[in-house]
Design a protein around this motif. Structure first.
Motif, PDB file in Angstrom:
ATOM      1  N   PRO A 116      46.230  30.187  42.997  1.00  0.00           N
ATOM      2  CA  PRO A 116      46.276  30.498  44.436  1.00  0.00           C
ATOM      3  C   PRO A 116      45.477  31.753  44.787  1.00  0.00           C
ATOM      4  O   PRO A 116      45.352  32.670  43.976  1.00  0.00           O
ATOM      5  CB  PRO A 116      47.763  30.719  44.711  1.00  0.00           C
ATOM      6  N   GLU A 117      45.008  31.767  46.036  1.00  0.00           N
ATOM      7  CA  GLU A 117      44.257  32.925  46.529  1.00  0.00           C
ATOM      8  C   GLU A 117      45.183  34.096  46.835  1.00  0.00           C
ATOM      9  O   GLU A 117      46.305  33.907  47.300  1.00  0.00           O
ATOM     10  CB  GLU A 117      43.552  32.570  47.840  1.00  0.00           C
ATOM     11  N   LEU A 118      44.635  35.283  46.645  1.00  0.00           N
ATOM     12  CA  LEU A 118      45.331  36.501  47.052  1.00  0.00           C
ATOM     13  C   LEU A 118      44.581  37.106  48.233  1.00  0.00           C
ATOM     14  O   LEU A 118      43.423  36.787  48.471  1.00  0.00           O
ATOM     15  CB  LEU A 118      45.350  37.511  45.902  1.00  0.00           C
ATOM     16  N   THR A 119      45.237  37.995  48.936  1.00  0.00           N
ATOM     17  CA  THR A 119      44.553  38.749  49.991  1.00  0.00           C
ATOM     18  C   THR A 119      45.155  40.142  50.057  1.00  0.00           C
ATOM     19  O   THR A 119      46.186  40.409  49.442  1.00  0.00           O
ATOM     20  CB  THR A 119      44.682  38.028  51.357  1.00  0.00           C
ATOM     21  N   TYR A 163      47.384  37.131  35.815  1.00  0.00           N
ATOM     22  CA  TYR A 163      46.329  38.124  36.045  1.00  0.00           C
ATOM     23  C   TYR A 163      45.381  37.582  37.112  1.00  0.00           C
ATOM     24  O   TYR A 163      45.528  36.437  37.561  1.00  0.00           O
ATOM     25  CB  TYR A 163      45.585  38.434  34.738  1.00  0.00           C
ATOM     26  N   THR A 164      44.427  38.405  37.541  1.00  0.00           N
ATOM     27  CA  THR A 164      43.542  37.968  38.632  1.00  0.00           C
ATOM     28  C   THR A 164      42.107  37.789  38.137  1.00  0.00           C
ATOM     29  O   THR A 164      41.714  38.352  37.112  1.00  0.00           O
ATOM     30  CB  THR A 164      43.517  39.002  39.775  1.00  0.00           C
ATOM     31  N   GLN A 165      41.361  37.021  38.895  1.00  0.00           N
ATOM     32  CA  GLN A 165      39.923  36.895  38.624  1.00  0.00           C
ATOM     33  C   GLN A 165      39.206  36.595  39.938  1.00  0.00           C
ATOM     34  O   GLN A 165      39.825  36.196  40.923  1.00  0.00           O
ATOM     35  CB  GLN A 165      39.649  35.819  37.573  1.00  0.00           C
ATOM     36  N   ASN A 166      37.881  36.810  39.922  1.00  0.00           N
ATOM     37  CA  ASN A 166      37.127  36.553  41.155  1.00  0.00           C
ATOM     38  C   ASN A 166      36.811  35.059  41.290  1.00  0.00           C
ATOM     39  O   ASN A 166      37.234  34.246  40.458  1.00  0.00           O
ATOM     40  CB  ASN A 166      35.875  37.435  41.230  1.00  0.00           C
ATOM     41  N   ALA A 167      36.024  34.731  42.325  1.00  0.00           N
ATOM     42  CA  ALA A 167      35.759  33.323  42.623  1.00  0.00           C
ATOM     43  C   ALA A 167      35.072  32.612  41.465  1.00  0.00           C
ATOM     44  O   ALA A 167      35.137  31.383  41.349  1.00  0.00           O
ATOM     45  CB  ALA A 167      34.891  33.225  43.870  1.00  0.00           C
ATOM     46  N   PHE A 176      39.755  45.199  44.206  1.00  0.00           N
ATOM     47  CA  PHE A 176      39.878  43.908  44.902  1.00  0.00           C
ATOM     48  C   PHE A 176      38.967  43.896  46.138  1.00  0.00           C
ATOM     49  O   PHE A 176      38.149  42.995  46.357  1.00  0.00           O
ATOM     50  CB  PHE A 176      41.350  43.735  45.289  1.00  0.00           C
ATOM     51  N   LEU A 177      39.090  44.963  46.950  1.00  0.00           N
ATOM     52  CA  LEU A 177      38.332  45.026  48.205  1.00  0.00           C
ATOM     53  C   LEU A 177      36.835  45.045  47.951  1.00  0.00           C
ATOM     54  O   LEU A 177      36.057  44.373  48.634  1.00  0.00           O
ATOM     55  CB  LEU A 177      38.721  46.296  48.980  1.00  0.00           C
ATOM     56  N   VAL A 188      45.666  33.916  38.401  1.00  0.00           N
ATOM     57  CA  VAL A 188      45.646  32.825  37.422  1.00  0.00           C
ATOM     58  C   VAL A 188      47.092  32.464  37.077  1.00  0.00           C
ATOM     59  O   VAL A 188      47.768  33.170  36.326  1.00  0.00           O
ATOM     60  CB  VAL A 188      44.856  33.231  36.158  1.00  0.00           C
ATOM     61  N   THR A 189      47.561  31.381  37.703  1.00  0.00           N
ATOM     62  CA  THR A 189      48.940  30.933  37.478  1.00  0.00           C
ATOM     63  C   THR A 189      48.979  29.706  36.562  1.00  0.00           C
ATOM     64  O   THR A 189      50.030  29.366  36.034  1.00  0.00           O
ATOM     65  CB  THR A 189      49.599  30.542  38.820  1.00  0.00           C
ATOM     66  N   LYS A 190      47.832  29.067  36.431  1.00  0.00           N
ATOM     67  CA  LYS A 190      47.827  27.770  35.730  1.00  0.00           C
ATOM     68  C   LYS A 190      48.333  27.893  34.295  1.00  0.00           C
ATOM     69  O   LYS A 190      48.985  27.002  33.786  1.00  0.00           O
ATOM     70  CB  LYS A 190      46.408  27.180  35.740  1.00  0.00           C
ATOM     71  N   GLU A 191      48.032  29.048  33.675  1.00  0.00           N
ATOM     72  CA  GLU A 191      48.460  29.206  32.277  1.00  0.00           C
ATOM     73  C   GLU A 191      49.973  29.425  32.208  1.00  0.00           C
ATOM     74  O   GLU A 191      50.688  28.722  31.502  1.00  0.00           O
ATOM     75  CB  GLU A 191      47.731  30.391  31.640  1.00  0.00           C
ATOM     76  N   ALA A 192      50.453  30.401  32.977  1.00  0.00           N
ATOM     77  CA  ALA A 192      51.881  30.738  32.912  1.00  0.00           C
ATOM     78  C   ALA A 192      52.757  29.543  33.304  1.00  0.00           C
ATOM     79  O   ALA A 192      53.818  29.316  32.706  1.00  0.00           O
ATOM     80  CB  ALA A 192      52.176  31.921  33.824  1.00  0.00           C
ATOM     81  N   PHE A 193      52.301  28.777  34.304  1.00  0.00           N
ATOM     82  CA  PHE A 193      53.135  27.697  34.821  1.00  0.00           C
ATOM     83  C   PHE A 193      53.234  26.500  33.865  1.00  0.00           C
ATOM     84  O   PHE A 193      53.957  25.545  34.145  1.00  0.00           O
ATOM     85  CB  PHE A 193      52.644  27.256  36.213  1.00  0.00           C
ATOM     86  N   GLN A 194      52.514  26.539  32.760  1.00  0.00           N
ATOM     87  CA  GLN A 194      52.709  25.470  31.774  1.00  0.00           C
ATOM     88  C   GLN A 194      54.067  25.632  31.081  1.00  0.00           C
ATOM     89  O   GLN A 194      54.628  24.695  30.536  1.00  0.00           O
ATOM     90  CB  GLN A 194      51.580  25.479  30.715  1.00  0.00           C
TER      91      GLN A 194
END
Ligand SMILES: Cc1cc2nc3c(=O)[nH]c(=O)nc-3n(C[C@H](O)[C@H](O)[C@H](O)COP(=O)(O)OP(=O)(O)OC[C@H]3O[C@@H](n4cnc5c(N)ncnc54)[C@H](O)[C@@H]3O)c2cc1C
Length: 614
Positions: free
Chosen positions: A362-365, A268-272, A307-308, A321-327
């Protein structure tokens, strides 16, 4: 006669000419042979069909598969899905037609050797999402191309088609195409009774985020140069929904796809600041688009909008947020493999930027806009629908025939049918081919006639950039700057700047208005005048010159459509600041354009949207 137009001319006669050997072109070539056993079927491709088109480097998922054999989805479900994602406006007849046939195409891919991932418990294709199935797809394109190669009478690789030829005995009927071999320089005249345009969508019409040395690393293939639109536009075919460009949320700098991450890895995504942000923008979106914001799934453009706005509010970057899934080691493997089969560049970018998604989110754009009719947007040619399903108003001939007689299209070429992707584009190629064979059968012995004056005139036009270079090259005033010709790269950058600043690109946060569009059209007009002075030092640059020509005419079409639709239908894709709201009263319709190549004028009109599926 000019120096370069003295080149040799090759003549190729065929019954069916397929332009572009990507997914749709391979489907069209394959099916033309199936229905037309004795026909001469020719496929012409500017690269090599083995590895050409958007699927060149492979895919990790087939994004359009119903799964009717297991009662997973029905074609009507897919129509509802695409209609919802496109804020109500799709050609439901065309979408239904693809959906009802797409599974059989996917089964063929498997039969031809494409390794499909299977669910070990059920034996079914492994789903990534409701519509996507996962594949080991590095060799997807060569596998599909092999079927087309075996079906074709001849495949002409390395020939860029520049113009369609019209019949001299009957107005508004196609008669073939011309192009040149990008390696040998030979000029080609393809005479055909029916033509199927499958020449892919358009990248690099808006300024990309990747510039300078990285300019080739765009999301959509840099070689997708708008021929799918330019060829029909210049032949006088009506176009539809060309304003409906697409903006993608992707991993930053490598444009790596996010679908498998969201759908399969459940990231999922989150802001800074580590906050969820989408819900913050709900009220403002509701004010713009009304109930569409409550639809499920939330339309792609609306997700971009949140997002914009969050980035504009100064709370970027947005991260996945990849840190959780990548465990989970399995998910970690899937995450990396997703790029290795499709976008290796993203893995390299992460390696070069010290990003291990197990430890760093990682950042998205959001990407620059693209024009393509097979992905999550609807731009393309206005086509006749299937006899058994299309409303009368959408039928004037044969299935997938444009408003030009004998001219068919599929994949990115055909408008109004979003979400067909690779499998749907191949399927649409098959549908168009079957209809083209019917067209030929009805044509009988009548053969379209090509005028010698026409193709000789085009031959001169096609090589003019080489002539310009040859004549003007000694006048160079500094580096590569010449007072008498313009290099294709300079023209391309000028086009991208105009589209970016005036038609809703990244630098204006995808926002435009009538005065900007008006000025954009003026500047595009000046650019068009200067295209007569393109200079090409070799055949590669000649190809670049013609790719630019195609991009410019397609861009003009996009700008005209954007001007015509006075509402903001797809916030997140683009905004009309002077008409900031979705307006279903006046604009629940398709926009159509037609270009008059003699006067250079555009005619705009509306066409009704019929909701066939409840
Ligand atoms: C980055 C990216 C990721 C994608 N991911 C997926 C995915 O995961 N799953 C999925 O199912 N789909 C995916 N798609 C969508 C899929 O690739 C397209 O829908 C499909 O390739 C469109 O088929 P097409 O034949 O219209 O265009 P293409 O496959 O692009 O083929 C167009 C062909 O025309 C040729 N051509 C162009 N101009 C000329 C000319 N003037 N003369 C001669 N030949 C010409 C090109 O060289 C090319 O071979 C993705 C697309 C992109 C861009």
């Amino acid at each position: 006669m000019g120096l370069f137009s003295r080149r040799k001319t090759g003549f190729v006669d065929s019954d069916i000419l397929v332009i572009g050997g990507g997914m749709a072109g391979c489907g069209a070539t394959y099916e033309s042979r199936y229905w037309g056993r004795d026909l001469k079927v020719v496929c012409v491709e500017k690269a090599n069909i083995e590895r050409s088109g958007a699927v060149a480097q492979g895919l990790y998922a087939i994004n359009c598969y119903m799964g009717m054999q297991w009662d997973e989805n029905q074609p009507e479900d897919h129509v509802r899905y695409a209609r919802n994602d496109l804020m109500g406006l799709v050609r439901e007849d065309l979408g239904y037609d693809i959906a009802r046939h797409v599974d059989s195409s996917v089964h063929k891919f498997e039969e031809w050797g494409l390794p499909m991932m299977k669910d070990p418990e059920t034996g079914r294709y492994l789903r990534e999402g409701k519509w996507q199935i996962m594949i080991h797809g590095e060799s997807y394109k060569p596998i599909v191309a092999e079927a087309a190669r075996k079906a074709a009478s001849e495949v002409y690789n390395r020939i860029m088609v520049t113009h369609l030829l019209m019949d001299e005995t009957k107005p508004n009927r196609v008669a073939g195409a011309v192009g040149f071999n990008v390696r040998s320089g030979e000029f080609y005249v393809f005479r055909a009774k029916a033509v199927i345009v499958c020449a892919g969508g358009a990248s690099h019409i808006f300024k990309p985020r990747s510039v300078g040395e990285g300019m080739g690393r765009t999301w959509y293939a840099p070689w997708s140069s708008a021929s799918a639109y330019a060829l029909p536009i210049l032949a006088g075919a009506k176009m539809t929904q060309m304003e409906n460009r697409i903006v993608l949320t992707r991993f930053k700098d490598g444009y790596g796809p996010v679908g498998a991450y969201f759908l399969h890895l459940k990231t999922y995504t989150q802001n800074a600041y580590g906050e969820e942000y989408e819900s913050k923008w709900y009220d403002s979106l509701k004010a713009m688009v009304g109930d569409y914001v409550d639809h499920h799934p939330v339309p792609t453009c609306l997700r971009n909008h949140a997002f914009l706005e969050e980035v504009k509010a100064g709370r970027g970057p947005i991260r996945m947020v990849t840190k959780e899934a990548f465990q989970d080691p399995h998910k970690e493997t899937v995450g990396w493999e997703n790029f290795l089969g499709m976008t290796i560049g993203q893995a390299v970018v992460w390696a070069s930027q010290n990003i291990d998604p197990k430890h760093t989110n990682p950042e998205l754009t959001t990407s620059e806009p693209y024009v393509m009719g097979s992905h999550a947007t609807c731009s393309g040619a206005w086509a006749s629908g299937p006899e058994d399903y299309a409303p009368d108003e959408y039928q004037w001939g044969y299935n997938r025939m444009m408003t030009v007689d004998g001219l068919f299209g599929a994949g990115d070429t055909i408008g109004g049918t979003a979400h067909k992707f690779s499998s749907g584009s191949f399927t649409e190629g098959r549908i168009a081919a079957k209809a083209a064979v019917n067209y030929l059968n009805d044509l009988g012995s009548e053969t379209p006639q090509v005028s010698e004056a026409d193709y000789e005139g085009l031959k001169k036009v096609v090589y003019q950039p080489m002539e310009n270079y040859q004549v003007g090259r000694n006048e160079i005033v500094g580096g590569t700057v010449s007072p008498s010709y313009m290099q294709p790269i300079n023209g391309l950058q000028r086009l991208e700047k105009i589209m970016d600043e005036y038609v809703g690109g990244i630098s204006s946060h995808y926002t435009t208005n009538e005065p900007l569009l008006t000025r954009g059209l003026e500047l595009l007009g000046m650019l068009k005048e200067d295209l007569d002075h393109l200079g090409a030092e070799d055949l590669h640059q000649l190809q670049r010159a013609w790719e630019l020509q195609h991009r410019v005419i397609a861009s003009e079409c996009v700008t005209q459509h954007t001007m015509f639709r006075t509402e903001t239908r797809w916030p997140g894709y683009y905004y009309r600041a002077d008409h900031p709201q979705l307006d279903d009263t006046d604009w629940h319709c398709f926009t159509l354009s037609q270009y008059d190549r003699n006067s250079g004028e555009w005619q705009m009109e509306k066409a009704p949207v019929y909701h066939i599926v409840d």
